[in-house]
Design a protein around this motif. Structure first.
Motif, PDB file in Angstrom:
ATOM      1  N   GLY A 121       1.236   9.434  -5.290  1.00 27.81           N
ATOM      2  CA  GLY A 121       1.487  10.713  -4.627  1.00 27.81           C
ATOM      3  C   GLY A 121       0.367  11.164  -3.720  1.00 27.81           C
ATOM      4  N   VAL A 122      -0.420  10.200  -3.186  1.00 25.41           N
ATOM      5  CA  VAL A 122      -1.527  10.532  -2.280  1.00 25.41           C
ATOM      6  C   VAL A 122      -1.552   9.527  -1.138  1.00 25.41           C
ATOM      7  CG1 VAL A 122      -2.959  11.593  -4.070  1.00 25.41           C
ATOM      8  CG2 VAL A 122      -3.190   9.144  -3.584  1.00 25.41           C
ATOM      9  N   ARG A 123      -2.213   9.907  -0.054  1.00 23.19           N
ATOM     10  CA  ARG A 123      -2.424   8.990   1.062  1.00 23.19           C
ATOM     11  C   ARG A 123      -3.768   8.301   0.846  1.00 23.19           C
ATOM     12  NH1 ARG A 123      -4.653  10.083   5.968  1.00 23.19           N
ATOM     13  NH2 ARG A 123      -4.579  12.301   5.485  1.00 23.19           N
ATOM     14  N   LEU A 124      -3.779   6.971   0.898  1.00 19.08           N
ATOM     15  CA  LEU A 124      -4.982   6.211   0.566  1.00 19.08           C
ATOM     16  C   LEU A 124      -5.803   5.813   1.792  1.00 19.08           C
ATOM     17  CD1 LEU A 124      -3.453   3.893  -2.182  1.00 19.08           C
ATOM     18  CD2 LEU A 124      -4.861   5.942  -2.521  1.00 19.08           C
ATOM     19  N   PHE A 125      -5.166   5.759   2.968  1.00 18.38           N
ATOM     20  CA  PHE A 125      -5.878   5.320   4.171  1.00 18.38           C
ATOM     21  C   PHE A 125      -5.555   6.220   5.354  1.00 18.38           C
ATOM     22  CE2 PHE A 125      -5.561   1.295   1.782  1.00 18.38           C
ATOM     23  CZ  PHE A 125      -6.895   0.930   1.766  1.00 18.38           C
ATOM     24  N   ASP A 126      -6.539   6.390   6.213  1.00 14.17           N
ATOM     25  CA  ASP A 126      -6.333   6.944   7.543  1.00 14.17           C
ATOM     26  C   ASP A 126      -6.268   5.775   8.510  1.00 14.17           C
ATOM     27  OD1 ASP A 126      -6.322   9.697   6.997  1.00 14.17           O
ATOM     28  OD2 ASP A 126      -8.516   9.733   6.888  1.00 14.17           O
ATOM     29  N   ARG A 127      -5.148   5.645   9.229  1.00 14.94           N
ATOM     30  CA  ARG A 127      -5.013   4.558  10.199  1.00 14.94           C
ATOM     31  C   ARG A 127      -5.609   5.015  11.524  1.00 14.94           C
ATOM     32  NH1 ARG A 127      -1.873   4.707   5.454  1.00 14.94           N
ATOM     33  NH2 ARG A 127      -0.653   2.780   5.237  1.00 14.94           N
ATOM     34  N   ARG A 128      -6.577   4.232  12.037  1.00 14.27           N
ATOM     35  CA  ARG A 128      -7.234   4.539  13.305  1.00 14.27           C
ATOM     36  C   ARG A 128      -7.128   3.311  14.197  1.00 14.27           C
ATOM     37  NH1 ARG A 128     -12.591   6.955  10.238  1.00 14.27           N
ATOM     38  NH2 ARG A 128     -11.557   8.771   9.308  1.00 14.27           N
TER      39      ARG A 128
ATOM     40  N   PRO B  93     -10.470  10.382   1.060  1.00 18.76           N
ATOM     41  CA  PRO B  93     -11.208  10.747  -0.160  1.00 18.76           C
ATOM     42  C   PRO B  93     -10.485  10.293  -1.437  1.00 18.76           C
ATOM     43  CG  PRO B  93     -11.294  12.550   1.404  1.00 18.76           C
ATOM     44  CD  PRO B  93     -10.361  11.517   1.993  1.00 18.76           C
ATOM     45  N   GLU B  94      -9.159  10.393  -1.437  1.00 21.14           N
ATOM     46  CA  GLU B  94      -8.393   9.937  -2.605  1.00 21.14           C
ATOM     47  C   GLU B  94      -8.481   8.420  -2.751  1.00 21.14           C
ATOM     48  OE1 GLU B  94      -6.886  13.791  -1.168  1.00 21.14           O
ATOM     49  OE2 GLU B  94      -7.266  11.847  -0.197  1.00 21.14           O
ATOM     50  N   GLY B  95      -8.445   7.713  -1.615  1.00 17.84           N
ATOM     51  CA  GLY B  95      -8.577   6.264  -1.653  1.00 17.84           C
ATOM     52  C   GLY B  95      -9.955   5.835  -2.129  1.00 17.84           C
ATOM     53  N   THR B  96     -10.972   6.536  -1.642  1.00 20.84           N
ATOM     54  CA  THR B  96     -12.338   6.225  -2.070  1.00 20.84           C
ATOM     55  C   THR B  96     -12.507   6.416  -3.568  1.00 20.84           C
ATOM     56  OG1 THR B  96     -13.200   6.869   0.110  1.00 20.84           O
ATOM     57  CG2 THR B  96     -14.770   6.825  -1.726  1.00 20.84           C
TER      58      THR B  96
ATOM     59  N   VAL C 161       0.835  -1.206   0.000  1.00 23.93           N
ATOM     60  CA  VAL C 161       0.000   0.000   0.000  1.00 23.93           C
ATOM     61  C   VAL C 161       0.867   1.252   0.000  1.00 23.93           C
ATOM     62  CG1 VAL C 161      -1.691   1.329   1.324  1.00 23.93           C
ATOM     63  CG2 VAL C 161      -1.981  -1.142   1.050  1.00 23.93           C
ATOM     64  N   ARG C 162       1.958   1.225   0.769  1.00 25.41           N
ATOM     65  CA  ARG C 162       2.869   2.385   0.788  1.00 25.41           C
ATOM     66  C   ARG C 162       3.457   2.628  -0.599  1.00 25.41           C
ATOM     67  NH1 ARG C 162       4.486   0.822   6.101  1.00 25.41           N
ATOM     68  NH2 ARG C 162       6.118  -0.508   5.233  1.00 25.41           N
ATOM     69  N   ALA C 163       3.841   1.554  -1.289  1.00 27.25           N
ATOM     70  CA  ALA C 163       4.402   1.706  -2.638  1.00 27.25           C
ATOM     71  C   ALA C 163       3.359   2.287  -3.593  1.00 27.25           C
ATOM     72  CB  ALA C 163       4.899   0.349  -3.140  1.00 27.25           C
ATOM     73  N   LEU C 164       2.097   1.890  -3.436  1.00 23.29           N
ATOM     74  CA  LEU C 164       1.027   2.420  -4.286  1.00 23.29           C
ATOM     75  C   LEU C 164       0.792   3.893  -3.975  1.00 23.29           C
ATOM     76  CD1 LEU C 164      -1.135   1.832  -6.416  1.00 23.29           C
ATOM     77  CD2 LEU C 164      -2.657   1.125  -4.553  1.00 23.29           C
ATOM     78  N   GLU C 165       0.817   4.242  -2.699  1.00 19.88           N
ATOM     79  CA  GLU C 165       0.661   5.646  -2.310  1.00 19.88           C
ATOM     80  C   GLU C 165       1.790   6.495  -2.864  1.00 19.88           C
ATOM     81  OE1 GLU C 165      -1.711   5.485   1.967  1.00 19.88           O
ATOM     82  OE2 GLU C 165       0.449   5.057   1.940  1.00 19.88           O
ATOM     83  N   SER C 166       3.023   5.939  -2.818  1.00 19.10           N
ATOM     84  CA  SER C 166       4.168   6.668  -3.353  1.00 19.10           C
ATOM     85  C   SER C 166       4.038   6.860  -4.855  1.00 19.10           C
ATOM     86  CB  SER C 166       5.461   5.903  -3.018  1.00 19.10           C
ATOM     87  OG  SER C 166       6.582   6.535  -3.596  1.00 19.10           O
ATOM     88  N   ARG C 167       3.554   5.820  -5.538  1.00 18.59           N
ATOM     89  CA  ARG C 167       3.379   5.900  -6.985  1.00 18.59           C
ATOM     90  C   ARG C 167       2.353   6.963  -7.365  1.00 18.59           C
ATOM     91  NH1 ARG C 167       5.791   4.600 -11.855  1.00 18.59           N
ATOM     92  NH2 ARG C 167       4.183   4.652 -13.481  1.00 18.59           N
TER      93      ARG C 167
END
Length: 326
Positions: free
Chosen positions: A45-52, A60-63, A37-43
């Protein structure tokens, strides 16, 4: 270029709600999912998940990525299926969802037979509420869905896949099932100081109950409504009993458990009368007694649905034909 395996990890986290559950689903380690997931986010350039805590919610970008990711994975799977189909092999992953436990044993049996016939194929069956099943079928997330009643949407093709019914399981010795001439079985004598063993019981013969109102006086053992399928089952039971003129509020649920097997165990121990699907008792031969209402069975249907406008993959077409569809 986007990595399909990373997209698969991303969707596994979306669907399961956590990185650990996604790792279990994909049969990999949690660090592998996190790194993917980190590699996909880096590719991107957005954050895909909020970790809670242990949970993960799509940003919103992940959605926004979810429908595109599903389409890309579906296209990849369909491409692979088409190429293999050209060599006479039905392969790929069958994606199914159900909003009902009706006919669950029948469905499991058909899936088992289907996968035995097509060993290069795999299948995933998930539980969703009815709205999510319909949205998933229409959106291409699922090859087919299963509901308790036919939908009215014009794009959906329906098929009656199985008929099931709710039945009552009464504890050993209950007045509903006790034979008229004596106890259910004579007591066994001890032999050579060892405890007597319970012999294998004969298959249960269903008993007809003439009056549904007899259920008012009984303690009921039910499957918990905490799960999606448990909630659907409870709504279904309410409607069926209302049709019998026996309001759900007049009944006395006393124990909720997590599965049909647990209902059987609780009933055999004397906790009350169980309500569960007949297909879950197809091979039952224990000491409890199976009952149904004479002439008024609590029937339930398993309705298969698919998008009539969607082009079926070879795998989905083979599955629909196995269900009895054209």
């Amino acid at each position: 270029m986007l990595n399909l395996y990373q997209l698969q990890m991303f969707l596994a986290v979306v669907d399961s709600g956590s990185f650990s559950a996604a790792a279990e689903q994909l049969h990999v380690t949690q660090p592998a999912v996190s790194e993917g997931v980190r590699a996909l986010e880096s590719r991107l350039g957005v954050r895909l998940f909020d970790r809670r805590g242990r949970r993960a919610a799509a940003t919103p970008e992940g959605t926004a990525l979810i429908p595109t990711a599903r389409r890309l994975l579906t296209l990849a799977e369909e491409t692979e299926q088409t190429l293999l189909h050209g060599r006479g092999v039905v392969a790929g992953r069958l994606r199914l969802a159900t909003a009902t436990s009706a006919g669950a044993a029948v469905l499991a049996g058909r899936l088992g037979t289907f996968l035995h016939t097509h060993p290069a194929a795999t299948a995933q069956l998930v539980a969703r509420d009815a709205a999510a099943v319909l949205d998933g079928v229409l959106g291409g997330e699922f090859d087919a869905g299963f509901l308790a009643a036919p939908p009215t949407h014009e794009r959906l093709l329906t098929l009656a896949a199985a008929t099931d019914e709710w039945v009552l399981l009464a504890p050993p010795g209950h007045v509903w099932t006790a034979p008229p001439d004596g106890p259910l079985a004579p007591p066994l004598k001890r032999k050579r100081g060892r405890p007597a063993l319970t012999p294998a019981a004969a298959p249960v013969v269903p008993h007809d109950l003439p009056d549904p109102a007899a259920l008012r006086a009984e303690a009921l053992v039910l499957e918990s409504a905490d799960s999606v399928l448990g909630q659907a089952a409870r709504r279904e039971l309410r409607d069926l009993f209302d049709a019998l003129g026996l309001p759900w509020t007049a009944l006395r649920p006393t124990l909720e458990v997590g599965s049909s097997a647990e209902i059987v165990a609780a009933v055999e121990a004397g906790a009350g009368v169980g309500l569960l699907p007949l297909t879950a008792l197809a091979t039952y031969s224990g000491p409890a007694g199976l009952c149904r209402f004479a002439g008024r069975p609590l029937l339930r249907a398993l309705i298969a649905v698919r998008d009539r406008r969607a082009a079926l993959s070879p795998l989905a077409a083979a599955w629909w034909a196995a269900l009895g569809g054209g």
